[in-house]
Enzyme design. Structure first.
Site, PDB file in Angstrom:
ATOM      1  CG  HIS A 153      48.937  58.366  48.905  1.00  0.00           C
ATOM      2  ND1 HIS A 153      49.929  58.872  48.096  1.00  0.00           N
ATOM      3  CD2 HIS A 153      48.341  57.384  48.193  1.00  0.00           C
ATOM      4  CE1 HIS A 153      49.926  58.236  46.939  1.00  0.00           C
ATOM      5  NE2 HIS A 153      48.973  57.314  46.972  1.00  0.00           N
ATOM      6  CG  HIS A 155      45.692  53.514  48.788  1.00  0.00           C
ATOM      7  ND1 HIS A 155      44.880  53.988  47.765  1.00  0.00           N
ATOM      8  CD2 HIS A 155      46.964  53.757  48.395  1.00  0.00           C
ATOM      9  CE1 HIS A 155      45.639  54.478  46.795  1.00  0.00           C
ATOM     10  NE2 HIS A 155      46.918  54.349  47.145  1.00  0.00           N
TER      11      HIS A 155
END
Ligand code: AMP
Length: 167
Positions: A153, A155
């Site tokens: 992922h 951020h």
């Protein structure tokens, strides 16, 4: 030196951080608690690493098994607000299909397309969120990188002045 029995006024006179109602003291304790809990989560995740393609909490979010504040979705990328925001805007962008990408360190050449799509989606979401003055994109990897969820992922952080170097 101040002791626990000192009055707040006396303690504050020698060290403002010791005043229990000091804004600095409140902020300091908040940031210390946040930092240590993130590190603890990362160390706990690293201590019991799941098999490469076992589902994570992010799979449950993609499958709508648990709720999330979704801000962007296309055929490959899913983006939602972080549950513990570290900035006024804190969004996570993930590949809908993990394909072995538990973290950036697991990337192989076949992942180049999705990695590019994630970065481009970050730019689109930054614009959608009105981050005209800039933003930061972070990928934590492994225990030293404080990664706690093993589904790659990005951020996307913005809405405040960032500092450098990061902690
Ligand atoms: P990392 O430490 O880089 O692995 O980041 C994982 C992030 O996922 C952290 O910033 C968490 O706050 C965030 N997170 C964990 N669970 C959820 C959830 N259910 N919804 C949104 N964000 C989450």
């Amino acid at each position: 030196m101040s002791s626990a029995s000192e009055s707040p006024d006396k303690a504050t006179a020698t060290n403002p951080l010791k005043h229990p109602n000091s804004r600095i003291a409140v902020l300091t304790s908040h940031f210390t608690a946040t930092m240590s809990s993130e590190k603890d989560a990362a160390l706990a995740a690293a201590a019991a690493p799941p098999p490469a393609d076992s589902p994570t909490i992010f799979d449950k979010i993609i499958n709508k098994e648990i709720p999330a504040k979704v801000v962007y979705e296309d055929d490959k990328v899913f983006a939602f607000r972080d549950i513990a925001p570290q900035a006024p805007t804190h969004i996570l962008l993930i590949p809908k299909i993990k394909d072995g990408l538990t973290g950036l360190s697991q990337a192989e050449e076949r992942h180049c397309e999705i990695l590019g799509q994630l970065l481009y989606a970050a730019k689109l979401v930054a614009k959608q969120e009105g981050l005209e003055d800039g933003f930061r994109v972070v990928i934590n990897d492994g225990p030293d990188g404080c990664q706690s969820v093993y589904h790659l992922h990005l951020h996307l952080l913005g809405g405040r002045q960032m500092n450098w170097p990061p902690g």
